[in-house]
Design an enzyme around this catalytic site. Structure first.
Site, PDB file in Angstrom:
ATOM      1  CG  ASN A  65     -26.282   1.515  25.737  1.00  0.00           C
ATOM      2  OD1 ASN A  65     -26.418   1.604  24.875  1.00  0.00           O
ATOM      3  ND2 ASN A  65     -26.131   1.802  26.958  1.00  0.00           N
ATOM      4  CG  ASP A  85     -30.287  -6.227  27.659  1.00  0.00           C
ATOM      5  OD1 ASP A  85     -28.751  -5.397  27.647  1.00  0.00           O
ATOM      6  OD2 ASP A  85     -30.277  -5.725  29.073  1.00  0.00           O
TER       7      ASP A  85
HETATM    8  C1  IPE Z   1     -31.265  -1.301  26.521  1.00  0.00           C
HETATM    9  O1  IPE Z   1     -29.864  -1.833  27.254  1.00  0.00           O
HETATM   10  C2  IPE Z   1     -30.310  -0.109  25.537  1.00  0.00           C
HETATM   11  C3  IPE Z   1     -29.596  -1.033  24.288  1.00  0.00           C
HETATM   12  C4  IPE Z   1     -29.941  -2.363  24.083  1.00  0.00           C
HETATM   13  C5  IPE Z   1     -29.101  -0.314  23.603  1.00  0.00           C
HETATM   14  P1  IPE Z   1     -28.945  -1.780  28.695  1.00  0.00           P
HETATM   15  O2  IPE Z   1     -28.665  -2.479  29.273  1.00  0.00           O
HETATM   16  O3  IPE Z   1     -28.302   0.134  28.726  1.00  0.00           O
HETATM   17  O4  IPE Z   1     -30.837  -1.313  29.960  1.00  0.00           O
HETATM   18  P2  IPE Z   1     -30.194  -1.178  31.070  1.00  0.00           P
HETATM   19  O5  IPE Z   1     -29.010  -0.318  32.008  1.00  0.00           O
HETATM   20  O6  IPE Z   1     -29.405  -2.843  32.030  1.00  0.00           O
HETATM   21  O7  IPE Z   1     -31.663  -0.787  31.324  1.00  0.00           O
HETATM   22  C1  IPE Z   2     -27.010  -4.779  24.997  1.00  0.00           C
HETATM   23  O1  IPE Z   2     -26.275  -6.471  25.449  1.00  0.00           O
HETATM   24  C2  IPE Z   2     -26.453  -4.056  24.112  1.00  0.00           C
HETATM   25  C3  IPE Z   2     -25.818  -2.995  24.287  1.00  0.00           C
HETATM   26  C4  IPE Z   2     -26.326  -1.767  24.903  1.00  0.00           C
HETATM   27  C5  IPE Z   2     -25.237  -1.442  23.120  1.00  0.00           C
HETATM   28  P1  IPE Z   2     -25.373  -5.048  27.131  1.00  0.00           P
HETATM   29  O2  IPE Z   2     -24.227  -4.917  26.629  1.00  0.00           O
HETATM   30  O3  IPE Z   2     -26.524  -4.062  27.735  1.00  0.00           O
HETATM   31  O4  IPE Z   2     -25.151  -6.535  27.518  1.00  0.00           O
HETATM   32  P2  IPE Z   2     -25.693  -7.079  29.066  1.00  0.00           P
HETATM   33  O5  IPE Z   2     -26.931  -6.249  29.476  1.00  0.00           O
HETATM   34  O6  IPE Z   2     -24.263  -5.672  29.699  1.00  0.00           O
HETATM   35  O7  IPE Z   2     -25.172  -7.932  29.765  1.00  0.00           O
HETATM   36 MG    MG Z   3     -27.495  -4.378  28.927  1.00  0.00          MG
END
Ligand code: IPE
Ligand code: IPE
Ligand code: MG
Length: 245
Positions: free
Chosen positions: A69, A21
């Protein structure tokens, strides 16, 4: 001392899961589009796969795209699907050269047909490799996995007295994998975000503020070392033996 030197090779976690993340925030901090963060995040993922393989981790599960997502902007979702497609095609050779078995966990049926084809190809071409298994969680949600498992149990007319934890696990997405030993999450949030709900029942959890694109091999190894210092009791009064895993 380098973190890798401090590792006890006899006490490695069998199964490491990572919530990768922080890609979006990494890019935003650099005034770049969120998608650049995903590009950089993919580079980190490849590096960490190698770092895990180098120390002999047997199972590595990576959270790539969650069932939640899809709520993101169409452009970001499209970019991510394209990235997954490109990665699976371009990196098949890497997985093969390194004897890495690729598996998919998540809702396969609801993925675009092109991604289904890529996943199938990667899984078929690496099915016989015994070194390390990388589970890619793509369109994965822990609740969705459990519901799909229950549907299969009902379809197979499993009777209540046949159903125990082992049988139930066999209907989930990674029946051949042991439970997760350590769950690492980058990006500062301390939550599960619907990841591996069943499999993390007794996982040690490690959270770091480091954004995924900045996650170094050194920090990864330091997290494996931190895991090695945890006292895992599994509900008993004394820590379980660390040997004979
Ligand atoms: C979890 O991260 C999913 C992945 C890393 C693929 P998210 O960014 O989607 O999770 P939340 O929204 O912070 O809970
Ligand atoms: C994790 O990074 C990757 C996916 C969830 C696909 P994020 O896209 O959630 O990055 P942040 O949390 O918004 O920084
Ligand atoms: Mg994220």
């Amino acid at each position: 001392m380098q973190a890798i030197m401090a590792l006890d090779k006899e006490n490695l976690p069998l199964h490491v899961a990572i919530t990768m993340d922080g890609n979006g925030r990494w890019a935003q901090a650099k005034k770049l589009p969120r998608t650049s963060g995903h590009d950089e995040g993919l580079r980190t993922a490849k590096r960490i796969v190698k770092a895990a393989r180098d120390i002999g981790i047997k199972y590595l599960t990576l959270y790539v795209f969650s069932t939640e997502n899809w709520k993101r902007a169409e452009q970001e979702v499209g970019f991510l699907m394209n990235l997954i497609h490109t990665h699976l095609c371009a990196e098949l050779a890497f997985y093969k050269e390194n004897g890495i078995r690729v598996r998919h966990i998540g809702n396969f049926e609801a993925l675009p047909a092109s991604i289904q084809k890529d996943i199938k190809q990667a899984m078929d071409d690496t099915a016989d490799f015994k070194g390390m298994t990388v589970n890619l969680a793509i369109n994965y949600g822990g609740r969705d996995e459990i519901i799909r498992g229950i549907k299969k149990i009902i379809e197979n007319k499993v009777s209540p007295d046949q159903l125990d934890e082992k049988t139930f696990s066999s209907y989930l997405d990674m029946p051949e994998c042991p439970d997760v030993d350590v769950l690492i999450r980058t990006g500062g949030e301390q939550r599960l975000s619907n990841y591996l709900l069943w499999h993390v029942a007794y996982a040690e959890q490690i959270y770091t503020d480091t954004l995924w694109p900045d996650y170094s091999n050194e920090e990864f190894y330091s997290h494996i070392e931190a895991f090695q210092h945890r006292n895992r009791r599994f509900g008993a009064e004394k820590p379980a033996s660390k040997k004979g895993k």
